[in-house]
Design an enzyme around this catalytic site. Structure first.
Site, mmCIF file in Angstrom:
data_model
loop_
_atom_site.group_PDB
_atom_site.id
_atom_site.type_symbol
_atom_site.label_atom_id
_atom_site.label_comp_id
_atom_site.label_asym_id
_atom_site.label_seq_id
_atom_site.Cartn_x
_atom_site.Cartn_y
_atom_site.Cartn_z
ATOM 1 N NE ARG A 119 -3.942 -2.148 1.991
ATOM 2 C CZ ARG A 119 -3.720 -3.266 2.671
ATOM 3 N NH1 ARG A 119 -2.708 -3.342 3.510
ATOM 4 N NH2 ARG A 119 -4.530 -4.289 2.524
ATOM 5 C CE LYS A 141 -0.644 12.606 -15.727
ATOM 6 N NZ LYS A 141 -0.633 12.907 -17.152
ATOM 7 C CD GLU A 183 7.337 15.074 -22.972
ATOM 8 O OE1 GLU A 183 6.596 16.070 -22.930
ATOM 9 O OE2 GLU A 183 6.900 13.898 -22.893
ATOM 10 C CE LYS A 221 5.035 16.676 -14.742
ATOM 11 N NZ LYS A 221 5.507 15.475 -15.403
ATOM 12 C CD GLU A 231 -3.738 14.559 -16.613
ATOM 13 O OE1 GLU A 231 -2.593 14.250 -16.253
ATOM 14 O OE2 GLU A 231 -4.285 14.084 -17.615
ATOM 15 N NE ARG A 235 0.311 16.267 -13.701
ATOM 16 C CZ ARG A 235 0.940 15.564 -12.785
ATOM 17 N NH1 ARG A 235 0.468 15.521 -11.557
ATOM 18 N NH2 ARG A 235 2.033 14.899 -13.088
ATOM 19 C CG ASN A 239 -2.090 15.107 -21.175
ATOM 20 O OD1 ASN A 239 -1.091 14.515 -20.789
ATOM 21 N ND2 ASN A 239 -3.220 15.136 -20.481
ATOM 22 C CG HIS A 242 1.742 13.847 -24.279
ATOM 23 N ND1 HIS A 242 2.391 15.025 -24.559
ATOM 24 C CD2 HIS A 242 2.605 13.124 -23.510
ATOM 25 C CE1 HIS A 242 3.582 15.025 -23.978
ATOM 26 N NE2 HIS A 242 3.731 13.877 -23.331
ATOM 27 C CG HIS A 246 0.042 8.654 -25.235
ATOM 28 N ND1 HIS A 246 -0.686 9.016 -24.126
ATOM 29 C CD2 HIS A 246 1.332 8.918 -24.930
ATOM 30 C CE1 HIS A 246 0.127 9.468 -23.185
ATOM 31 N NE2 HIS A 246 1.352 9.424 -23.654
ATOM 32 C CG HIS A 258 6.931 9.660 -24.501
ATOM 33 N ND1 HIS A 258 5.604 9.318 -24.526
ATOM 34 C CD2 HIS A 258 6.999 10.861 -23.854
ATOM 35 C CE1 HIS A 258 4.897 10.253 -23.917
ATOM 36 N NE2 HIS A 258 5.718 11.199 -23.510
HETATM 37 N N1 LIG Z 1 5.277 10.096 -15.613
HETATM 38 C C1 LIG Z 1 5.273 11.132 -16.406
HETATM 39 O O1 LIG Z 1 4.826 12.219 -16.043
HETATM 40 C C2 LIG Z 1 5.835 10.993 -17.791
HETATM 41 C C3 LIG Z 1 6.040 12.131 -18.590
HETATM 42 C C4 LIG Z 1 6.616 11.974 -19.841
HETATM 43 C C5 LIG Z 1 6.987 10.708 -20.276
HETATM 44 N N2 LIG Z 1 6.771 9.629 -19.485
HETATM 45 C C6 LIG Z 1 7.177 8.283 -19.918
HETATM 46 O O2 LIG Z 1 8.588 8.228 -20.018
HETATM 47 C C7 LIG Z 1 8.943 7.172 -20.897
HETATM 48 C C8 LIG Z 1 10.059 7.614 -21.811
HETATM 49 O O3 LIG Z 1 11.171 7.967 -21.033
HETATM 50 P P1 LIG Z 1 12.642 8.023 -21.659
HETATM 51 O O4 LIG Z 1 12.616 8.769 -22.930
HETATM 52 O O5 LIG Z 1 13.525 8.471 -20.561
HETATM 53 O O6 LIG Z 1 12.894 6.514 -22.073
HETATM 54 P P2 LIG Z 1 13.733 5.324 -21.416
HETATM 55 O O7 LIG Z 1 13.582 5.296 -19.961
HETATM 56 O O8 LIG Z 1 13.377 4.125 -22.183
HETATM 57 O O9 LIG Z 1 15.240 5.741 -21.755
HETATM 58 C C9 LIG Z 1 15.635 5.862 -23.096
HETATM 59 C C10 LIG Z 1 16.900 5.050 -23.377
HETATM 60 O O10 LIG Z 1 18.023 5.696 -22.792
HETATM 61 C C11 LIG Z 1 18.785 4.753 -22.038
HETATM 62 N N3 LIG Z 1 19.448 5.541 -20.993
HETATM 63 C C12 LIG Z 1 18.846 6.096 -19.917
HETATM 64 N N4 LIG Z 1 19.722 6.902 -19.289
HETATM 65 C C13 LIG Z 1 20.891 6.832 -19.955
HETATM 66 C C14 LIG Z 1 22.158 7.454 -19.808
HETATM 67 N N5 LIG Z 1 22.380 8.378 -18.872
HETATM 68 N N6 LIG Z 1 23.145 7.123 -20.667
HETATM 69 C C15 LIG Z 1 22.898 6.228 -21.678
HETATM 70 N N7 LIG Z 1 21.726 5.640 -21.888
HETATM 71 C C16 LIG Z 1 20.721 5.949 -21.036
HETATM 72 C C17 LIG Z 1 17.785 3.745 -21.590
HETATM 73 O O11 LIG Z 1 18.395 2.525 -21.268
HETATM 74 C C18 LIG Z 1 16.886 3.629 -22.819
HETATM 75 O O12 LIG Z 1 17.464 2.777 -23.748
HETATM 76 C C19 LIG Z 1 7.674 6.797 -21.652
HETATM 77 O O13 LIG Z 1 7.217 5.571 -21.200
HETATM 78 C C20 LIG Z 1 6.707 7.903 -21.283
HETATM 79 O O14 LIG Z 1 5.380 7.464 -21.292
HETATM 80 C C21 LIG Z 1 6.208 9.754 -18.264
#
Ligand SMILES: NC(=O)c1ccc[n+]([C@@H]2O[C@H](COP(=O)([O-])OP(=O)(O)OC[C@H]3O[C@@H](n4cnc5c(N)ncnc54)[C@H](O)[C@@H]3O)[C@@H](O)[C@H]2O)c1
Length: 353
Positions: A119, A141, A183, A221, A231, A235, A239, A242, A246, A258
């Site tokens: 929990r 999120k 972003e 943010k 949201e 908030r 998006n 997005h 998505h 993404h």
């Molecule tokens: N929670 C939220 O508010 C929110 C907001 C925007 C996006 N997201 C989510 O985030 C995700 C995308 O995140 P992302 O773009 O970071 O992708 P990711 O976490 O897959 O990282 C991208 C790539 O970079 C590599 N990597 C990470 N750090 C590294 C570093 N310092 N050096 C070398 N390689 C590295 C990872 O292994 C991966 O291959 C999506 O699933 C998206 O939906 C969430």
């Protein structure tokens, strides 16, 4: 150091500073948990695993590491279950913490696990991608994907704090860096004309103002989260790009980054806004130009009918309508509620055939 305070239901700080990772032990120590689950992915572990483990060892802080495959596939119910089972087998409880050390995938997965395990246990975000630094590590999120769509299961769970070291971005592949820039462009279009102008010049991991740029996005943010943590209203602006983004991610089988999908989503909205007379030509041209300058994609070849179906499955959608984020000008975003016929027209106007 830049420190951004997030005034959510559980307030916390985002610490942004080059080299701060080497002081991680000091930040962790003061929290007094018995042990930590260090969650990371295989790429980050390969590059930074030893260094991080040494920091904990030097401070005699107990960690148990769990490494997931790199990429969006790890945001799944099956990986989540494996992670939760691992935590149970290693006797984690509420006096322990979780550290999400990675990009948005690790952050979203780790945050969700922390939100539901027994929990809820505390967790800390240490973003290692630009996208995670400017966006996903802040705001609470968390989610994993279902085969029916992106981020369909998750909870709001704010981290205890966020530690962001821009030096970690030096090893990030260029495509992933650019994905984060998408972003940043989103924040610039929504709230920050000055940042919008700044992005016409090169931004990379060596940029002297990188911490400043990250800090600006996080501040925007934080302001939104303060006003609408769960949201219900404002908030939703975050998006921008997005809903369509998505849908494109899903159409690509989650192979497209993404941020790339978001960039296409922003471009589609921009062209549709221009066609509908909501956005002036000069503004639309500038936004599309900014995406181009930053070598981001601006069009998709997936059929509009397929994208429309996926948009209907988006969590922002209702039975007959969906809220689409549009903008009238830079810093002038609007939420437009439309039915799916109107969304179809918008997609037709926005996608270049
Ligand atoms: N929670 C939220 O508010 C929110 C907001 C925007 C996006 N997201 C989510 O985030 C995700 C995308 O995140 P992302 O773009 O970071 O992708 P990711 O976490 O897959 O990282 C991208 C790539 O970079 C590599 N990597 C990470 N750090 C590294 C570093 N310092 N050096 C070398 N390689 C590295 C990872 O292994 C991966 O291959 C999506 O699933 C998206 O939906 C969430």
């Amino acid at each position: 150091m830049n420190i951004v305070k997030v005034s959510s239901s559980k307030p916390y700080s985002v610490y942004i500073d080059r080299g701060i990772i080497d002081r991680l032990g000091e930040y962790i120590r003061s929290n007094g948990y018995v042990k930590y689950l260090l969650l990371t992915d295989e790429n980050v572990d390969r590059i930074y695993g030893e260094r991080i483990e040494k920091i904990f060892k030097n401070r005699q802080i107990k960690i148990v590491k769990y490494v997931v495959p790199a990429g969006e596939e790890s945001k799944s119910m099956s990986i989540l279950e494996e992670l939760l089972t691992f935590m149970a087998e290693n006797h984690f409880n509420r006096s322990d913490g979780l550290i999400a050390f990675g990009g948005g995938v690790v952050g979203d997965l780790g945050g969700f696990a922390a939100g539901i395990y027994q929990r809820g246990i505390d967790y800390i975000q240490i973003p290692t991608t630009l996208l995670a630094a400017v966006d996903s590590s802040v705001g609470g999120k968390t989610a994993v994907n279902l085969s029916s769509g992106k981020n369909l299961v998750g909870v709001f769970k704010q981290p205890k704090f966020v530690l962001c070291d821009p030096d970690l971005l030096e090893t990030l592949p260029m495509d992933d860096f650019r994905s984060g820039v998408a972003e940043i462009i989103k924040y610039a279009v929504l709230f920050d004309g000055e940042l919008f102008k700044r992005l016409f010049s090169k931004l990379d991991s060596q940029s002297p103002d990188l911490s400043e740029v990250i800090s600006k996005c996080v501040s925007h943010k934080a302001e939104i989260v303060k006003q609408d943590e769960f949201e219900a209203g404002k908030r939703q602006l975050l998006n921008l790009g997005h809903t369509v983004g998505h849908a494109i991610e899903k159409a690509s089988g989650y192979k497209m980054r993404h941020g790339y999908a978001v960039a296409i989503g922003i471009a589609i909205i921009t062209r549709a806004g221009l066609a509908q007379g909501i956005i002036e030509e000069g503004v639309a041209d500038e936004v599309l130009e900014l995406l181009n300058v930053n070598k981001l994609p601006t069009n998709t070849l997936y059929p509009i009918e397929e994208l429309l179906e996926y948009c209907k499955g988006d969590k922002k959608g209702h039975l007959e309508s969906i809220n689409v984020i549009m903008f009238r000008d830079i810093e002038k975003p609007v939420i437009i509620k439309m039915n799916y016929d109107e969304l179809y027209i918008m997609l037709k106007q926005g996608v270049m055939s």
